[in-house]
Design a protein around this motif. Sequence first.
Motif, PDB file in Angstrom:
ATOM      1  N   GLN A 228       0.853  -1.197   0.000  1.00 29.93           N
ATOM      2  CA  GLN A 228       0.000   0.000   0.000  1.00 29.93           C
ATOM      3  C   GLN A 228       0.888   1.246   0.000  1.00 29.93           C
ATOM      4  N   THR A 229       1.936   1.190   0.802  1.00 29.70           N
ATOM      5  CA  THR A 229       2.944   2.246   0.853  1.00 29.70           C
ATOM      6  C   THR A 229       4.293   1.552   0.972  1.00 29.70           C
ATOM      7  N   GLU A 230       5.342   2.340   1.084  1.00 27.31           N
ATOM      8  CA  GLU A 230       6.671   1.769   1.241  1.00 27.31           C
ATOM      9  C   GLU A 230       6.779   0.933   2.507  1.00 27.31           C
ATOM     10  N   ARG A 231       6.025   1.318   3.532  1.00 25.84           N
ATOM     11  CA  ARG A 231       6.121   0.639   4.834  1.00 25.84           C
ATOM     12  C   ARG A 231       4.969  -0.307   5.145  1.00 25.84           C
ATOM     13  N   MET A 232       3.914  -0.311   4.334  1.00 29.11           N
ATOM     14  CA  MET A 232       2.723  -1.068   4.717  1.00 29.11           C
ATOM     15  C   MET A 232       2.233  -1.946   3.570  1.00 29.11           C
ATOM     16  N   ARG A 233       1.842  -3.176   3.937  1.00 28.99           N
ATOM     17  CA  ARG A 233       1.166  -4.090   3.017  1.00 28.99           C
ATOM     18  C   ARG A 233      -0.237  -4.312   3.546  1.00 28.99           C
ATOM     19  N   VAL A 234      -1.207  -4.516   2.632  1.00 22.85           N
ATOM     20  CA  VAL A 234      -2.595  -4.681   3.044  1.00 22.85           C
ATOM     21  C   VAL A 234      -3.274  -5.813   2.276  1.00 22.85           C
ATOM     22  N   ALA A 235      -4.377  -6.260   2.842  1.00 20.32           N
ATOM     23  CA  ALA A 235      -5.305  -7.172   2.177  1.00 20.32           C
ATOM     24  C   ALA A 235      -6.701  -6.739   2.614  1.00 20.32           C
ATOM     25  N   HIS A 236      -7.685  -6.967   1.743  1.00 23.88           N
ATOM     26  CA  HIS A 236      -9.069  -6.589   2.056  1.00 23.88           C
ATOM     27  C   HIS A 236      -9.995  -7.775   1.855  1.00 23.88           C
ATOM     28  N   LEU A 237     -11.002  -7.855   2.702  1.00 23.42           N
ATOM     29  CA  LEU A 237     -12.042  -8.859   2.595  1.00 23.42           C
ATOM     30  C   LEU A 237     -13.323  -8.286   3.172  1.00 23.42           C
ATOM     31  N   LYS A 238     -14.419  -9.010   3.020  1.00 23.70           N
ATOM     32  CA  LYS A 238     -15.707  -8.594   3.582  1.00 23.70           C
ATOM     33  C   LYS A 238     -16.179  -9.643   4.575  1.00 23.70           C
ATOM     34  N   ASP A 239     -16.895  -9.164   5.595  1.00 23.27           N
ATOM     35  CA  ASP A 239     -17.524 -10.095   6.525  1.00 23.27           C
ATOM     36  C   ASP A 239     -18.833 -10.584   5.900  1.00 23.27           C
ATOM     37  N   PRO A 240     -19.553 -11.495   6.537  1.00 21.61           N
ATOM     38  CA  PRO A 240     -20.783 -12.026   5.949  1.00 21.61           C
ATOM     39  C   PRO A 240     -21.859 -10.979   5.656  1.00 21.61           C
ATOM     40  N   GLU A 241     -21.804  -9.814   6.317  1.00 24.69           N
ATOM     41  CA  GLU A 241     -22.777  -8.746   6.064  1.00 24.69           C
ATOM     42  C   GLU A 241     -22.295  -7.766   4.997  1.00 24.69           C
ATOM     43  N   GLY A 242     -21.101  -7.990   4.461  1.00 25.20           N
ATOM     44  CA  GLY A 242     -20.569  -7.114   3.429  1.00 25.20           C
ATOM     45  C   GLY A 242     -19.724  -5.961   3.947  1.00 25.20           C
ATOM     46  N   ASN A 243     -19.438  -5.932   5.266  1.00 27.49           N
ATOM     47  CA  ASN A 243     -18.588  -4.888   5.829  1.00 27.49           C
ATOM     48  C   ASN A 243     -17.143  -5.144   5.450  1.00 27.49           C
ATOM     49  N   LEU A 244     -16.425  -4.079   5.092  1.00 26.87           N
ATOM     50  CA  LEU A 244     -15.029  -4.213   4.693  1.00 26.87           C
ATOM     51  C   LEU A 244     -14.115  -4.379   5.901  1.00 26.87           C
ATOM     52  N   VAL A 245     -13.110  -5.226   5.735  1.00 33.10           N
ATOM     53  CA  VAL A 245     -12.069  -5.429   6.740  1.00 33.10           C
ATOM     54  C   VAL A 245     -10.737  -5.268   6.009  1.00 33.10           C
ATOM     55  N   GLU A 246      -9.864  -4.444   6.582  1.00 31.97           N
ATOM     56  CA  GLU A 246      -8.522  -4.297   6.032  1.00 31.97           C
ATOM     57  C   GLU A 246      -7.534  -4.900   7.013  1.00 31.97           C
ATOM     58  N   LEU A 247      -6.652  -5.731   6.498  1.00 36.73           N
ATOM     59  CA  LEU A 247      -5.574  -6.308   7.292  1.00 36.73           C
ATOM     60  C   LEU A 247      -4.299  -5.576   6.907  1.00 36.73           C
ATOM     61  N   GLN A 248      -3.526  -5.150   7.893  1.00 37.72           N
ATOM     62  CA  GLN A 248      -2.305  -4.399   7.645  1.00 37.72           C
ATOM     63  C   GLN A 248      -1.103  -5.102   8.252  1.00 37.72           C
ATOM     64  N   GLU A 249      -0.001  -5.036   7.541  1.00 40.12           N
ATOM     65  CA  GLU A 249       1.293  -5.467   8.057  1.00 40.12           C
ATOM     66  C   GLU A 249       2.247  -4.291   7.844  1.00 40.12           C
ATOM     67  N   TRP A 250       2.830  -3.822   8.929  1.00 42.06           N
ATOM     68  CA  TRP A 250       3.786  -2.704   8.857  1.00 42.06           C
ATOM     69  C   TRP A 250       5.192  -3.263   8.829  1.00 42.06           C
ATOM     70  N   ARG A 251       6.018  -2.718   7.951  1.00 40.05           N
ATOM     71  CA  ARG A 251       7.408  -3.141   7.824  1.00 40.05           C
ATOM     72  C   ARG A 251       8.320  -2.079   8.444  1.00 40.05           C
ATOM     73  N   LEU A 252       9.394  -2.548   9.025  1.00 37.20           N
ATOM     74  CA  LEU A 252      10.427  -1.633   9.497  1.00 37.20           C
ATOM     75  C   LEU A 252      11.330  -1.289   8.321  1.00 37.20           C
ATOM     76  N   LEU A 253      11.628  -0.015   8.181  1.00 33.33           N
ATOM     77  CA  LEU A 253      12.551   0.398   7.128  1.00 33.33           C
ATOM     78  C   LEU A 253      13.966   0.340   7.663  1.00 33.33           C
ATOM     79  N   VAL A 254      14.819  -0.319   6.927  1.00 33.45           N
ATOM     80  CA  VAL A 254      16.219  -0.425   7.315  1.00 33.45           C
ATOM     81  C   VAL A 254      17.000   0.493   6.387  1.00 33.45           C
ATOM     82  N   GLY A 255      17.767   1.376   6.975  1.00 31.46           N
ATOM     83  CA  GLY A 255      18.425   2.283   6.067  1.00 31.46           C
ATOM     84  C   GLY A 255      19.569   2.921   6.639  1.00 31.46           C
TER      85      GLY A 255
END
Length: 133
Positions: free
Chosen positions: A106-133
């Motif tokens: 999604q960004t340099e530091r974040m990866r995402v995935a999206h899904l819906k619950d049984p009622e159609g509500n959106l859920v976003e899953l996030q994984e944040w990465r540490l930047l090494v530099g």
Amino acid sequence: MELAHVRLLVTDFTACYRFYADVLGLKPRSGATGGPYERFSPATGAAGAAGIALQDRAAMAALLDETGEPATGHRSLVVLRVDDLDDYCARIAARGATLLHGPAPQTERMRVAHLKDPEGNLVELQEWRLLVG
């Protein structure tokens, strides 16, 4: 897993920004008054505490490749942080979840995935990465 925030998908970003900042007194993180995204936290309390975020509704519809209804009708999504996005997505897919998008950067530091619950509500899953530099 931890609750990151609840995100409201809005049509009039500027009006909603003013409401949460000026009327409710929440503290904007970046000052992006014109959007398409801003995160607010309580005026007092821990800086890392879960808060409320605003995102332009059309931007989310485009990300999910959903044009027209029901994508433009989504009003909110729950955002959850996970340590290993690929592993978590594989485990929930094995339990019956259907991913709409991702895992993807999604960004340099974040990866995402999206899904819906049984009622159609959106859920976003996030994984944040540490930047090494």
